[in-house]
Scaffold this motif. Sequence first.
Motif, PDB file in Angstrom:
ATOM      1  N   LEU A 170       0.838  -1.203   0.000  1.00 16.21           N
ATOM      2  CA  LEU A 170       0.000   0.000   0.000  1.00 16.21           C
ATOM      3  C   LEU A 170       0.875   1.256   0.000  1.00 16.21           C
ATOM      4  CD1 LEU A 170      -2.842   1.304   0.226  1.00 16.21           C
ATOM      5  CD2 LEU A 170      -2.436   1.409   2.684  1.00 16.21           C
ATOM      6  N   SER A 171       1.928   1.246   0.799  1.00 14.29           N
ATOM      7  CA  SER A 171       2.811   2.403   0.883  1.00 14.29           C
ATOM      8  C   SER A 171       3.424   2.720  -0.472  1.00 14.29           C
ATOM      9  CB  SER A 171       3.925   2.144   1.908  1.00 14.29           C
ATOM     10  OG  SER A 171       3.392   1.841   3.175  1.00 14.29           O
ATOM     11  N   ALA A 172       3.863   1.685  -1.176  1.00 13.70           N
ATOM     12  CA  ALA A 172       4.500   1.883  -2.478  1.00 13.70           C
ATOM     13  C   ALA A 172       3.516   2.416  -3.511  1.00 13.70           C
ATOM     14  CB  ALA A 172       5.109   0.565  -2.960  1.00 13.70           C
ATOM     15  N   TYR A 173       2.339   1.831  -3.581  1.00 15.78           N
ATOM     16  CA  TYR A 173       1.369   2.245  -4.601  1.00 15.78           C
ATOM     17  C   TYR A 173       0.777   3.617  -4.299  1.00 15.78           C
ATOM     18  CZ  TYR A 173       1.950  -2.126  -6.986  1.00 15.78           C
ATOM     19  OH  TYR A 173       2.518  -3.170  -7.696  1.00 15.78           O
ATOM     20  N   CYS A 174       0.607   3.946  -3.025  1.00 11.90           N
ATOM     21  CA  CYS A 174       0.150   5.288  -2.692  1.00 11.90           C
ATOM     22  C   CYS A 174       1.225   6.315  -3.039  1.00 11.90           C
ATOM     23  CB  CYS A 174      -0.214   5.374  -1.216  1.00 11.90           C
ATOM     24  SG  CYS A 174      -1.837   4.681  -0.814  1.00 11.90           S
ATOM     25  N   ALA A 175       2.496   5.956  -2.818  1.00 10.06           N
ATOM     26  CA  ALA A 175       3.577   6.857  -3.206  1.00 10.06           C
ATOM     27  C   ALA A 175       3.541   7.111  -4.709  1.00 10.06           C
ATOM     28  CB  ALA A 175       4.921   6.269  -2.790  1.00 10.06           C
ATOM     29  N   LYS A 176       3.367   6.050  -5.483  1.00  9.81           N
ATOM     30  CA  LYS A 176       3.295   6.168  -6.939  1.00  9.81           C
ATOM     31  C   LYS A 176       2.103   7.020  -7.372  1.00  9.81           C
ATOM     32  CE  LYS A 176       4.268   4.992 -11.265  1.00  9.81           C
ATOM     33  NZ  LYS A 176       5.480   5.518 -11.954  1.00  9.81           N
ATOM     34  N   ALA A 177       0.994   6.894  -6.640  1.00  9.87           N
ATOM     35  CA  ALA A 177      -0.233   7.614  -6.994  1.00  9.87           C
ATOM     36  C   ALA A 177      -0.267   9.041  -6.451  1.00  9.87           C
ATOM     37  CB  ALA A 177      -1.443   6.850  -6.472  1.00  9.87           C
ATOM     38  N   GLY A 178       0.692   9.386  -5.581  1.00 15.72           N
ATOM     39  CA  GLY A 178       0.668  10.698  -4.960  1.00 15.72           C
ATOM     40  C   GLY A 178      -0.386  10.817  -3.887  1.00 15.72           C
ATOM     41  N   MET A 179      -0.687   9.682  -3.229  1.00 13.64           N
ATOM     42  CA  MET A 179      -1.700   9.649  -2.181  1.00 13.64           C
ATOM     43  C   MET A 179      -1.048   9.418  -0.827  1.00 13.64           C
ATOM     44  SD  MET A 179      -4.315   7.212  -4.360  1.00 13.64           S
ATOM     45  CE  MET A 179      -5.388   6.803  -3.002  1.00 13.64           C
ATOM     46  N   LYS A 180      -1.717   9.814   0.223  1.00 15.59           N
ATOM     47  CA  LYS A 180      -1.239   9.582   1.585  1.00 15.59           C
ATOM     48  C   LYS A 180      -1.564   8.145   1.991  1.00 15.59           C
ATOM     49  CE  LYS A 180      -1.915  11.185   6.390  1.00 15.59           C
ATOM     50  NZ  LYS A 180      -0.480  11.298   6.719  1.00 15.59           N
ATOM     51  N   SER A 181      -0.642   7.516   2.730  1.00 18.08           N
ATOM     52  CA  SER A 181      -0.897   6.156   3.229  1.00 18.08           C
ATOM     53  C   SER A 181      -0.628   6.089   4.719  1.00 18.08           C
ATOM     54  CB  SER A 181      -0.032   5.129   2.489  1.00 18.08           C
ATOM     55  OG  SER A 181       1.350   5.428   2.636  1.00 18.08           O
ATOM     56  N   ILE A 182      -1.510   5.396   5.416  1.00 19.53           N
ATOM     57  CA  ILE A 182      -1.367   5.158   6.849  1.00 19.53           C
ATOM     58  C   ILE A 182      -1.389   3.656   7.061  1.00 19.53           C
ATOM     59  CG2 ILE A 182      -2.316   5.568   9.157  1.00 19.53           C
ATOM     60  CD1 ILE A 182      -3.501   7.711   6.254  1.00 19.53           C
ATOM     61  N   VAL A 183      -0.360   3.127   7.684  1.00 16.75           N
ATOM     62  CA  VAL A 183      -0.209   1.687   7.871  1.00 16.75           C
ATOM     63  C   VAL A 183      -0.220   1.377   9.362  1.00 16.75           C
ATOM     64  CG1 VAL A 183       1.319  -0.299   7.559  1.00 16.75           C
ATOM     65  CG2 VAL A 183       1.079   1.414   5.730  1.00 16.75           C
ATOM     66  N   VAL A 184      -1.097   0.460   9.786  1.00 20.13           N
ATOM     67  CA  VAL A 184      -1.203   0.059  11.182  1.00 20.13           C
ATOM     68  C   VAL A 184      -0.753  -1.397  11.286  1.00 20.13           C
ATOM     69  CG1 VAL A 184      -2.696  -0.059  13.200  1.00 20.13           C
ATOM     70  CG2 VAL A 184      -3.132   1.663  11.431  1.00 20.13           C
ATOM     71  N   MET A 185       0.324  -1.625  12.031  1.00 20.10           N
ATOM     72  CA  MET A 185       1.054  -2.897  11.972  1.00 20.10           C
ATOM     73  C   MET A 185       1.370  -3.399  13.390  1.00 20.10           C
ATOM     74  SD  MET A 185       4.809  -3.329  10.145  1.00 20.10           S
ATOM     75  CE  MET A 185       4.194  -2.993   8.495  1.00 20.10           C
ATOM     76  N   PRO A 186       1.350  -4.722  13.605  1.00 18.35           N
ATOM     77  CA  PRO A 186       1.750  -5.252  14.911  1.00 18.35           C
ATOM     78  C   PRO A 186       3.192  -4.887  15.266  1.00 18.35           C
ATOM     79  CG  PRO A 186       0.591  -6.927  13.655  1.00 18.35           C
ATOM     80  CD  PRO A 186       0.851  -5.790  12.716  1.00 18.35           C
ATOM     81  N   THR A 187       3.427  -4.582  16.517  1.00 18.81           N
ATOM     82  CA  THR A 187       4.756  -4.187  16.980  1.00 18.81           C
ATOM     83  C   THR A 187       5.792  -5.275  16.717  1.00 18.81           C
ATOM     84  OG1 THR A 187       3.721  -2.857  18.724  1.00 18.81           O
ATOM     85  CG2 THR A 187       6.052  -3.387  18.997  1.00 18.81           C
ATOM     86  N   HIS A 188       5.387  -6.551  16.810  1.00 18.22           N
ATOM     87  CA  HIS A 188       6.345  -7.648  16.673  1.00 18.22           C
ATOM     88  C   HIS A 188       6.735  -7.947  15.223  1.00 18.22           C
ATOM     89  CE1 HIS A 188       2.385  -9.771  16.337  1.00 18.22           C
ATOM     90  NE2 HIS A 188       3.020 -10.345  15.326  1.00 18.22           N
TER      91      HIS A 188
END
Length: 399
Positions: A152-170
Motif C-alpha cells: 500500500l505504501s509503495a502504490y500510494c507513493a506512486k499515486a501521490g496519495m497519503k498512506s497510513i499503515v497500522v502494523m503489529p509491533t512484533h
Amino acid sequence: MITEFLNIDAKAITIDYVLSCHACGHPYYKNQLNSFCTQCGKSPIEVQFQLSPLISKNVIDQKERSMWRYAKLLPLLHTSNRVSLGEGYTPILNMDRMADRLGLDQLLIKDESFNPTGSFKARGLSMAVSKAKELGVEACIVPTAGNAGGALSAYCAKAGMKSIVVMPTHTPEAFKKECKAFGAELILVDGLINDCANVVANIKKDNNYFDISTMKEPYRLEGKKTLGYEIAEQLNWELPDVILYPAGGGTGLIGIWKAFKEMQQMGWVKEIPTKMIAVQAENCRPLVDTFNGLQENCTTYQGAPSIANGLAVPQPFAEKMMLEVLAQSNGLALAISETEISACVKEIAATEGMLVAPEGAALLAALKLLLKNGQINSSQKILLLNTGSCYKYLDSFDF
C-alpha cells in the motif's frame, strides 16, 4: 451487458460489471466509493462481470507483461488512473528436485516473490489504489501483518496519495522500514492484525481515510484474481489438479477461484478439476477450526503470532467465502506448526535454491501431510502458491 464494436480486432470489447453484496445481493453503484455491505451484516461487496462465451482470449493484451494484460476483465474504467509498478506476470517454476524427493510426477510453484515489494500483495493493492484514485480518494489506511502495508505504501507513493499503515509491533523490522521508505505514516500496535483493525476503525472516525482492508472494499480481490488467469494461461489452459494456498485473509484463495469460474463462463476452460487446499499456522488456525466444525465461525477466535506473519489473521472477514471455495472445489483446510514452517523454509532453500516466504514454506509441510494421509496422490499436477520473498523475514531465522 457486453458491447462489441464493429472491428475485426477482437480486443475492442468492453465488458460491463455490477457491484453487489456477495451474501444478500444488494446492489451498489460502481461510480461511488464502497466498502462492505451494510444491509446484511458486513459481508463483502463483489464485482460481477457480465460474461458470455462471446468473449475470446483475444481480450488479453499480449504486449503487456504485468497483471494488466487482463485489463479488460478488471474494473478500472480509465487507463489514466492505473497505478502500476509492473506487478504480476510472475513465473511458474518446476520444483524438480523436491518432486523427486517426494516421489511426485509434477510439482510446480507460482513464485510471487518477483512482484514489486516482494509479495503478491502488489496485485491487490495495484488494483485497489488504482480504483481509489479513480474514485477521488486522497488517503488510504490499512491494518496489516506486514506485506500489505509495504505494498500500500509503495502504490500510494506512486499515486501521490497519503498512506497510513497500522502494523503489529512484533513485525520484523524490514517491513517497518519499507513502509517508512515509501513515506507512509506507520502506527504500531501490540497485538495481531485484528487489533490493528480496531485501531483503524477508531482513526477513521476522525479522519477522511479510505479503509483498504482485506475484503472490506471490492477491488483488492480483483487484483488477486489475476493469479488465476495467469495460472491458466501459463499452463496452456489446463488447470492444476491441486493448488495449495497459504490462507490468512484469503483474498488470493477466493480470487483464484473467482478467475476460474469467470474463465469457465467464457468457455476458456471447460471444467475446473482443481482441489483448493487452504493452509494455516497452528498458532492461528481459525479457518481450519471452522472447517472442522470446532467452532461455528471465527468471530471470537483468538490466535497467536506466527513466524509466517501473513497467516496470523484470527478473524478473517471473508471466512464464509473461503469456506465456499473449499466446498465447491472439494478442498480442505489444515494447519502447520512453527517448527515445520521453519524447517521447510530451509529445506526449500537447500533443495530448490529459493528463499520462499514462511507462508509459502508452510505449503511444503502441508503437502507432505496430505501425501502421507492419501488425500492427494503422486500422479496429480500440484501447484504451490508462494506468496512472497523470505528476505524481509531473515532476522526471524537462524540459518
